[in-house]
Design a protein around this motif. Structure first.
Motif, PDB file in Angstrom:
ATOM      1  N   TRP A 149       0.806  -1.234   0.000  1.00  0.00           N
ATOM      2  CA  TRP A 149       0.000   0.000   0.000  1.00  0.00           C
ATOM      3  C   TRP A 149       0.838   1.283   0.000  1.00  0.00           C
ATOM      4  CZ3 TRP A 149      -4.884   0.347  -1.274  1.00  0.00           C
ATOM      5  CH2 TRP A 149      -5.741  -0.729  -1.076  1.00  0.00           C
ATOM      6  N   ASP A 150       2.053   1.233   0.469  1.00  0.00           N
ATOM      7  CA  ASP A 150       2.856   2.448   0.663  1.00  0.00           C
ATOM      8  C   ASP A 150       3.146   3.180  -0.652  1.00  0.00           C
ATOM      9  OD1 ASP A 150       4.770   4.194   2.249  1.00  0.00           O
ATOM     10  OD2 ASP A 150       6.130   3.352   0.764  1.00  0.00           O
ATOM     11  N   ARG A 151       3.075   4.492  -0.620  1.00  0.00           N
ATOM     12  CA  ARG A 151       3.506   5.296  -1.767  1.00  0.00           C
ATOM     13  C   ARG A 151       4.629   6.269  -1.391  1.00  0.00           C
ATOM     14  NH1 ARG A 151      -0.162   4.150  -5.830  1.00  0.00           N
ATOM     15  NH2 ARG A 151      -2.315   3.798  -5.158  1.00  0.00           N
ATOM     16  N   THR A 152       4.947   6.330  -0.117  1.00  0.00           N
ATOM     17  CA  THR A 152       5.922   7.343   0.324  1.00  0.00           C
ATOM     18  C   THR A 152       7.328   7.063  -0.187  1.00  0.00           C
ATOM     19  OG1 THR A 152       6.426   6.211   2.425  1.00  0.00           O
ATOM     20  CG2 THR A 152       4.567   7.755   2.407  1.00  0.00           C
ATOM     21  N   LEU A 153       7.676   5.797  -0.402  1.00  0.00           N
ATOM     22  CA  LEU A 153       9.017   5.481  -0.883  1.00  0.00           C
ATOM     23  C   LEU A 153       9.238   6.070  -2.277  1.00  0.00           C
ATOM     24  CD1 LEU A 153      11.616   3.844  -0.127  1.00  0.00           C
ATOM     25  CD2 LEU A 153      10.673   2.012  -1.541  1.00  0.00           C
ATOM     26  N   TRP A 154       8.258   5.884  -3.159  1.00  0.00           N
ATOM     27  CA  TRP A 154       8.364   6.429  -4.514  1.00  0.00           C
ATOM     28  C   TRP A 154       8.299   7.953  -4.490  1.00  0.00           C
ATOM     29  CZ3 TRP A 154      10.399   5.980  -8.894  1.00  0.00           C
ATOM     30  CH2 TRP A 154       9.893   6.575 -10.056  1.00  0.00           C
ATOM     31  N   GLU A 155       7.427   8.509  -3.667  1.00  0.00           N
ATOM     32  CA  GLU A 155       7.332   9.963  -3.553  1.00  0.00           C
ATOM     33  C   GLU A 155       8.651  10.550  -3.053  1.00  0.00           C
ATOM     34  OE1 GLU A 155       3.982  10.551  -1.029  1.00  0.00           O
ATOM     35  OE2 GLU A 155       2.517  10.457  -2.676  1.00  0.00           O
ATOM     36  N   LEU A 156       9.294   9.843  -2.122  1.00  0.00           N
ATOM     37  CA  LEU A 156      10.587  10.287  -1.607  1.00  0.00           C
ATOM     38  C   LEU A 156      11.633  10.332  -2.716  1.00  0.00           C
ATOM     39  CD1 LEU A 156      12.434  10.896   0.885  1.00  0.00           C
ATOM     40  CD2 LEU A 156      12.791   8.430   1.059  1.00  0.00           C
ATOM     41  N   ALA A 157      11.664   9.286  -3.535  1.00  0.00           N
ATOM     42  CA  ALA A 157      12.639   9.234  -4.629  1.00  0.00           C
ATOM     43  C   ALA A 157      12.380  10.331  -5.651  1.00  0.00           C
ATOM     44  CB  ALA A 157      12.602   7.865  -5.296  1.00  0.00           C
ATOM     45  N   LYS A 190       1.305   8.830 -13.933  1.00  0.00           N
ATOM     46  CA  LYS A 190       1.014   9.957 -13.046  1.00  0.00           C
ATOM     47  C   LYS A 190       2.011  11.097 -13.239  1.00  0.00           C
ATOM     48  CE  LYS A 190      -1.573   7.656  -9.372  1.00  0.00           C
ATOM     49  NZ  LYS A 190      -2.766   8.507  -9.527  1.00  0.00           N
ATOM     50  N   ILE A 191       3.191  10.780 -13.794  1.00  0.00           N
ATOM     51  CA  ILE A 191       4.159  11.834 -14.135  1.00  0.00           C
ATOM     52  C   ILE A 191       4.319  11.909 -15.654  1.00  0.00           C
ATOM     53  CG2 ILE A 191       5.382  11.868 -11.929  1.00  0.00           C
ATOM     54  CD1 ILE A 191       7.507  10.038 -13.181  1.00  0.00           C
ATOM     55  N   ASN A 192       3.254  11.506 -16.346  1.00  0.00           N
ATOM     56  CA  ASN A 192       3.168  11.610 -17.808  1.00  0.00           C
ATOM     57  C   ASN A 192       4.233  10.799 -18.535  1.00  0.00           C
ATOM     58  OD1 ASN A 192       0.940  13.477 -17.730  1.00  0.00           O
ATOM     59  ND2 ASN A 192       2.402  15.063 -17.115  1.00  0.00           N
ATOM     60  N   LYS A 193       4.548   9.621 -17.998  1.00  0.00           N
ATOM     61  CA  LYS A 193       5.493   8.700 -18.627  1.00  0.00           C
ATOM     62  C   LYS A 193       4.815   7.351 -18.814  1.00  0.00           C
ATOM     63  CE  LYS A 193       8.932  11.693 -18.261  1.00  0.00           C
ATOM     64  NZ  LYS A 193       9.569  12.339 -19.443  1.00  0.00           N
ATOM     65  N   THR A 194       5.219   6.633 -19.849  1.00  0.00           N
ATOM     66  CA  THR A 194       4.681   5.292 -20.066  1.00  0.00           C
ATOM     67  C   THR A 194       5.806   4.270 -20.208  1.00  0.00           C
ATOM     68  OG1 THR A 194       4.534   5.706 -22.448  1.00  0.00           O
ATOM     69  CG2 THR A 194       2.543   6.097 -21.122  1.00  0.00           C
ATOM     70  N   ILE A 195       6.951   4.581 -19.613  1.00  0.00           N
ATOM     71  CA  ILE A 195       8.089   3.672 -19.604  1.00  0.00           C
ATOM     72  C   ILE A 195       8.548   3.512 -18.158  1.00  0.00           C
ATOM     73  CG2 ILE A 195       8.849   4.273 -21.935  1.00  0.00           C
ATOM     74  CD1 ILE A 195      10.980   6.089 -20.646  1.00  0.00           C
ATOM     75  N   PRO A 196       9.358   2.484 -17.856  1.00  0.00           N
ATOM     76  CA  PRO A 196       9.889   2.371 -16.494  1.00  0.00           C
ATOM     77  C   PRO A 196      10.781   3.567 -16.165  1.00  0.00           C
ATOM     78  CG  PRO A 196      10.920   0.770 -17.955  1.00  0.00           C
ATOM     79  CD  PRO A 196       9.786   1.364 -18.709  1.00  0.00           C
ATOM     80  N   ILE A 197      10.670   4.064 -14.943  1.00  0.00           N
ATOM     81  CA  ILE A 197      11.393   5.263 -14.535  1.00  0.00           C
ATOM     82  C   ILE A 197      12.326   4.938 -13.372  1.00  0.00           C
ATOM     83  CG2 ILE A 197      11.172   7.594 -13.586  1.00  0.00           C
ATOM     84  CD1 ILE A 197      10.207   7.361 -16.455  1.00  0.00           C
ATOM     85  N   ASN A 198      13.560   5.442 -13.456  1.00  0.00           N
ATOM     86  CA  ASN A 198      14.553   5.266 -12.404  1.00  0.00           C
ATOM     87  C   ASN A 198      14.789   6.578 -11.674  1.00  0.00           C
ATOM     88  OD1 ASN A 198      18.117   5.150 -12.330  1.00  0.00           O
ATOM     89  ND2 ASN A 198      16.768   4.235 -10.827  1.00  0.00           N
ATOM     90  N   LYS A 199      14.576   6.556 -10.353  1.00  0.00           N
ATOM     91  CA  LYS A 199      14.882   7.686  -9.493  1.00  0.00           C
ATOM     92  C   LYS A 199      15.655   7.164  -8.294  1.00  0.00           C
ATOM     93  CE  LYS A 199      12.775  11.012 -11.746  1.00  0.00           C
ATOM     94  NZ  LYS A 199      13.506  12.181 -12.311  1.00  0.00           N
TER      95      LYS A 199
END
Length: 242
Positions: A149-157, A190-199
């Protein structure tokens, strides 16, 4: 080839799953790590689970638990659901399971109960559906459902200042624990991308298959990836989670 391949959120899109496995030329020598959310959205959630159960008999697979999978498990065991789930892709799943016999439902319950909360490989690469919050890592997480359920890890990155170096005391502790972290759960659309994203050390492989994006499979060593057609094109008579 003996590749390690990670697959993003499928959300009932069996056509996309079959297509992306073909495009990646997956063989029985490859290890497949599925990041969860196999169901909810498109109309073939039961068929996706049938396909995965059979696939597991042919090659090495890891199936991680997603939040939608947990919601389906609860529904299959109790025949009740929360309205929130019904509004976020659950309706297509409930409709689909009206055509499923009890024997198959029991097979799916068994599959869903055996889903793993995360996978950590020998190179200290973490594969998890959503994230975690404990600063010491997944083994110390107090509330286990945060794994899906967590989303904070991705938001942090996403919010991390790229000028802050890894050794800086301000660099987030959670992003120092693992060599790489592979997640789904929060679509890159959600960030207007349709490919895998690395942060930072995180790779988000959910390319929005539940909505308007494609399904993605990524080679964790080479970072080469393959994608299906957008699921809105594969299921033109359906809405998915749109």
């Amino acid at each position: 080839m003996n590749r390690k391949l990670v697959i993003g959120d499928i959300h009932g899109g069996l056509k996309a799953l079959i297509q992306v496995l073909e495009r990646a030329k997956v063989t029985e020598n490859d290890t497949l790590i599925f990041l969860g959310d196999y169901v909810d959205g498109w109309s073939e959630s039961p068929q996706v689970l049938d396909f995965l159960i059979e696939l597991d008999k042919k090659q090495n697979c890891f199936f991680i638990r997603g939040n939608h999978d947990d919601l389906l498990l609860s529904y299959l065991k109790t025949n009740t659901y929360k309205v929130e789930w019904f509004l976020h892709g659950g309706k297509s799943t409930v409709d689909a399971y009206e055509q499923v016999d009890e024997l198959t439902k029991n097979k799916h319950i068994d599959f869903l109960e055996k889903l793993t909360p995360y996978h950590l490989d020998h190179e200290n690469r973490l594969f998890i559906h959503a994230g975690f919050t404990n600063l010491k890592g997944v083994e110390f997480e107090f509330f286990k459902p945060l794994f899906y359920w967590d989303r904070t890890l991705w938001e942090l990155a996403l919010a991390l200042d790229e000028n802050i170096g890894f050794e800086n005391e301000l660099y987030p502790s959670r992003l120092k624990l693992y060599k790489e972290i592979y997640i789904g759960h929060t679509p890159t659309t959600k960030i207007n991308k349709t490919i895998p994203i690395n942060k930072a050390c995180i790779w988000n492989v959910d390319s929005g298959a539940a909505f308007t994006g494609p399904l993605t499979i990524l080679d964790v060593d080479s970072k080469e990836f393959w994608q299906s057609e957008p699921l809105v094109d594969l299921y033109p008579a359906e809405n998915g989670r749109n």
